[in-house]
Design a protein around this motif. Structure first.
Motif, PDB file in Angstrom:
ATOM      1  N   ASP A   1      -7.779   6.252   9.847  1.00  0.00           N
ATOM      2  CA  ASP A   1      -8.133   5.511   8.819  1.00  0.00           C
ATOM      3  C   ASP A   1      -8.564   4.357   8.781  1.00  0.00           C
ATOM      4  O   ASP A   1      -9.799   3.589   8.770  1.00  0.00           O
ATOM      5  CB  ASP A   1      -7.130   5.788   7.639  1.00  0.00           C
TER       6      ASP A   1
ATOM      7  N   LYS B   1      -7.684  -2.897  -2.769  1.00  0.00           N
ATOM      8  CA  LYS B   1      -6.745  -1.645  -3.269  1.00  0.00           C
ATOM      9  C   LYS B   1      -5.380  -2.288  -3.856  1.00  0.00           C
ATOM     10  O   LYS B   1      -4.933  -1.527  -4.886  1.00  0.00           O
ATOM     11  CB  LYS B   1      -6.340  -0.981  -1.777  1.00  0.00           C
TER      12      LYS B   1
ATOM     13  N   SER C   1     -10.238  -4.765   2.247  1.00  0.00           N
ATOM     14  CA  SER C   1     -10.071  -3.614   1.576  1.00  0.00           C
ATOM     15  C   SER C   1      -8.558  -3.389   1.070  1.00  0.00           C
ATOM     16  O   SER C   1      -8.579  -2.876  -0.152  1.00  0.00           O
ATOM     17  CB  SER C   1     -10.290  -2.247   2.540  1.00  0.00           C
ATOM     18  N   LEU C   2      -7.685  -3.701   1.700  1.00  0.00           N
ATOM     19  CA  LEU C   2      -6.190  -3.591   1.457  1.00  0.00           C
ATOM     20  C   LEU C   2      -5.888  -4.451   0.070  1.00  0.00           C
ATOM     21  O   LEU C   2      -5.166  -4.208  -0.706  1.00  0.00           O
ATOM     22  CB  LEU C   2      -5.289  -3.737   2.507  1.00  0.00           C
TER      23      LEU C   2
ATOM     24  N   GLU D   1       4.582  13.786  -9.745  1.00  0.00           N
ATOM     25  CA  GLU D   1       4.488  15.239  -9.173  1.00  0.00           C
ATOM     26  C   GLU D   1       5.748  15.888  -9.050  1.00  0.00           C
ATOM     27  O   GLU D   1       6.030  17.103  -8.768  1.00  0.00           O
ATOM     28  CB  GLU D   1       3.747  15.169  -7.829  1.00  0.00           C
TER      29      GLU D   1
ATOM     30  N   ILE E   1       0.987   3.962  -3.004  1.00  0.00           N
ATOM     31  CA  ILE E   1       0.386   5.267  -2.607  1.00  0.00           C
ATOM     32  C   ILE E   1       1.554   6.263  -3.095  1.00  0.00           C
ATOM     33  O   ILE E   1       1.341   7.408  -3.900  1.00  0.00           O
ATOM     34  CB  ILE E   1       0.083   5.641  -1.048  1.00  0.00           C
TER      35      ILE E   1
ATOM     36  N   THR F   1      -2.495   9.752  10.747  1.00  0.00           N
ATOM     37  CA  THR F   1      -3.787   9.644   9.924  1.00  0.00           C
ATOM     38  C   THR F   1      -4.072   8.335   9.162  1.00  0.00           C
ATOM     39  O   THR F   1      -5.282   8.088   9.357  1.00  0.00           O
ATOM     40  CB  THR F   1      -3.424  10.708   8.787  1.00  0.00           C
TER      41      THR F   1
ATOM     42  N   ASN G   1       2.339   6.649  -6.851  1.00  0.00           N
ATOM     43  CA  ASN G   1       1.309   7.306  -7.597  1.00  0.00           C
ATOM     44  C   ASN G   1       1.642   8.846  -7.792  1.00  0.00           C
ATOM     45  O   ASN G   1       1.181   9.649  -8.505  1.00  0.00           O
ATOM     46  CB  ASN G   1       0.165   7.385  -7.022  1.00  0.00           C
ATOM     47  N   ARG G   2       2.659   9.183  -6.800  1.00  0.00           N
ATOM     48  CA  ARG G   2       2.998  10.663  -6.792  1.00  0.00           C
ATOM     49  C   ARG G   2       4.167  10.879  -7.360  1.00  0.00           C
ATOM     50  O   ARG G   2       4.944  12.302  -7.562  1.00  0.00           O
ATOM     51  CB  ARG G   2       3.085  11.171  -5.220  1.00  0.00           C
TER      52      ARG G   2
ATOM     53  N   ARG H   1       0.859  -1.167   0.060  1.00  0.00           N
ATOM     54  CA  ARG H   1      -0.143  -0.075  -0.068  1.00  0.00           C
ATOM     55  C   ARG H   1       0.619   1.289   0.074  1.00  0.00           C
ATOM     56  O   ARG H   1       0.817   2.123  -0.648  1.00  0.00           O
ATOM     57  CB  ARG H   1      -0.835  -0.015   1.245  1.00  0.00           C
TER      58      ARG H   1
ATOM     59  N   SER I   1       1.508   8.614   9.819  1.00  0.00           N
ATOM     60  CA  SER I   1       1.098   7.362  10.645  1.00  0.00           C
ATOM     61  C   SER I   1       0.067   7.387  11.345  1.00  0.00           C
ATOM     62  O   SER I   1      -1.080   6.645  11.390  1.00  0.00           O
ATOM     63  CB  SER I   1       2.156   7.167  11.508  1.00  0.00           C
TER      64      SER I   1
END
Lengths: 195, 263
Positions: free
Chosen positions: A171, A193, A189-190, A107, A100, A167, A103-104, A96, A165
């Motif tokens: 979640d 994803k 869910s994981l 940027e 995450i 946040t 994906n950045r 995960r 961590s």
């Protein structure tokens, strides 16, 4: 020749007496190396997305204490999980995190990271850095660094006062509560994803 | 003149009404923290079902209206121009920041606000350039929600406000108090230019949303339960602002302790 020496002497003196050099602590040097390594592979135009992802995973495993982070993020549900669930969770958690942040990658736009200083935080050290770029305001990132058996490991990343961590912990706790307190709900869910 | 007086009075009435509602909310929902461990963000969300509905509504409004405007704004103006606008808005907020620093008893902080306002309004060309920040006088947002916090007032229940987004009963009261004490608003209201004030407030809101656009997109991407992540982020961010712990290497903020686990 003498004039050359005269020219370089003051420069040498400045270089060696520079307080910034003398003051860099172990954790600050560690964070400086980690971030410049990250920028190296983010800025390298010859790397493909998949190659960057591999580099990122290597850095993550080497410089982050993923087990501590993952366990903290699961909070009180860690102890309710079976050893098999814990094992699967840690594997899914790493996946995960890699997904995450991959994906950045796009940027990245020439930003630099400046190490500004550090202070003790319990037994750990909080290293303060700023992401600076021409195109936006500086962003403060604090790295919580722990000395684990002689090796520095990051155990939390705090962006503008917000702990990543913490946040994620909120979640995941909410997901598990929605599932009636069953950790299997989070694992499902994981897994979803991931695919 | 009479009209503006009347307007000012209605403002006062709205402010007191929201204050009363807020205090009632804080009173009727005291305890009831959700999490078990001291390391968890102390969430107090008795209206969660309603909040989640408003949150979904806000998300729809964001997607349909706010974000297209924000992206259009980005498209239209390059970053330096946007930074300039953001600086002007911050400079206009100086009176509110100053009053709150003073109410919090932070005299150094109030001095910083004053010095920033003077330097940026003159050398910084009416606030366009934040030259004071280059001199080590960096911006700190101060609002009445933070002031109440330093006076010992707790958050009260978590609130998701339509369009405005995450708040708490304390911070929502603070939001109205800030608008009420704002000399810029008083001046515009007293000169029959309420429309200018609302246009300014709207522009400020869009500027804020522009600066949050990437952060929120990243957070949503990283979340399974986006609502819970935003709520946690809200509490943590407000805590950091109350403690003035950002950009300061001396102050120790009240951080979660990450335990040393047995392997």
């Amino acid at each position: 020749m003498r004039s050359l020496i005269l020219l370089f002497l003051p420069l040498a003196l400045i270089a060696f007496s520079s307080p910034a050099m003398a003051q860099k602590t172990g954790p600050e040097v560690f964070i400086g190396k980690m971030t410049s390594h990250a920028i190296d592979f983010l800025a390298n135009p010859e790397l493909s997305f998949e190659q960057r992802k591999v580099q990122f995973r290597t850095l993550l495993r080497r410089d982050f204490d993923l087990r501590t982070i993952g366990r903290f993020v699961l909070g009180r549900y860690w102890n309710q999980a079976t050893p098999a669930q814990q094992k699967e969770y840690l594997k899914l958690f790493e996946e995960r995190v890699v997904n995450i942040y991959s994906n950045r990658f796009k940027e990245y736009d020439g930003q630099k990271i400046e190490v500004r200083g550090s202070r003790p935080e319990g037994d750990d050290t909080l290293v303060t850095t700023f992401i600076v770029s021409d195109s936006s305001k500086p962003i403060q990132i604090d790295w919580r660094v722990r000395n684990k058996g002689g090796a520095y490991k990051i155990v939390d990343v705090v962006v503008e006062g917000v702990s990543m961590s913490m946040t994620q912990r909120s979640d995941y706790a909410s997901v598990i509560q929605t599932g009636g307190g069953d950790i299997e709900f989070l694992l499902t869910s994981l897994r979803e994803k991931q695919s | 003149m009479a009209a503006s007086m009347k307007n000012d009075l209605s403002w006062l009435r709205i402010s007191f009404l929201s204050l009363a509602v807020g205090l009632m909310l804080s009173a009727c929902a005291g305890a009831g923290f959700e999490e078990g461990s001291a390391d968890d963000v102390p969430v107090n969300d008795p209206f969660e079902p309603m909040n989640r509905k408003v949150f979904a509504f806000n998300k729809a409004v964001d997607d349909a209206y706010i974000n297209p405007i924000v992206l259009g704004y980005r498209e239209a103006l390059p970053q330096p121009a946007r930074t300039g606008i953001s600086n002007v808005f911050r400079n206009l907020r100086s009176p509110v920041d100053f009053i709150n620093q003073t109410l919090q008893g932070d005299i150094d902080g109030a001095g910083t606000v004053l010095a920033r306002a003077v330097v940026n309004s003159t050398v910084g060309i009416g606030g366009l350039m934040d030259v004071a920040a280059d001199q080590g006088l960096s911006y700190e947002q101060e609002d009445f929600g933070q002031t109440l916090a330093t006076w010992g007032v707790g958050h009260g229940p978590y609130l998701v406000v339509p369009v405005l987004g995450p708040s708490s009963s304390r911070d929502y009261i603070g939001y109205f108090a800030d608008a009420f004490m704002n000399p810029v608003r008083m001046y515009l209201f007293n000169t029959d230019r309420e429309d200018v004030y609302y246009a300014l407030a709207g522009a400020q809101y869009l500027e804020l949303r522009e600066s949050l656009y990437d952060v929120l997109a990243d957070l949503e991407n990283a979340s399974i339960d986006y609502y819970a992540s935003v709520r946690s982020t809200y509490y943590q961010r407000r805590q950091a602002l109350v403690e003035d712990s950002l950009s300061s290497l001396e102050d120790e903020p009240d951080m979660a302790d990450i335990p040393v686990y047995d392997e």
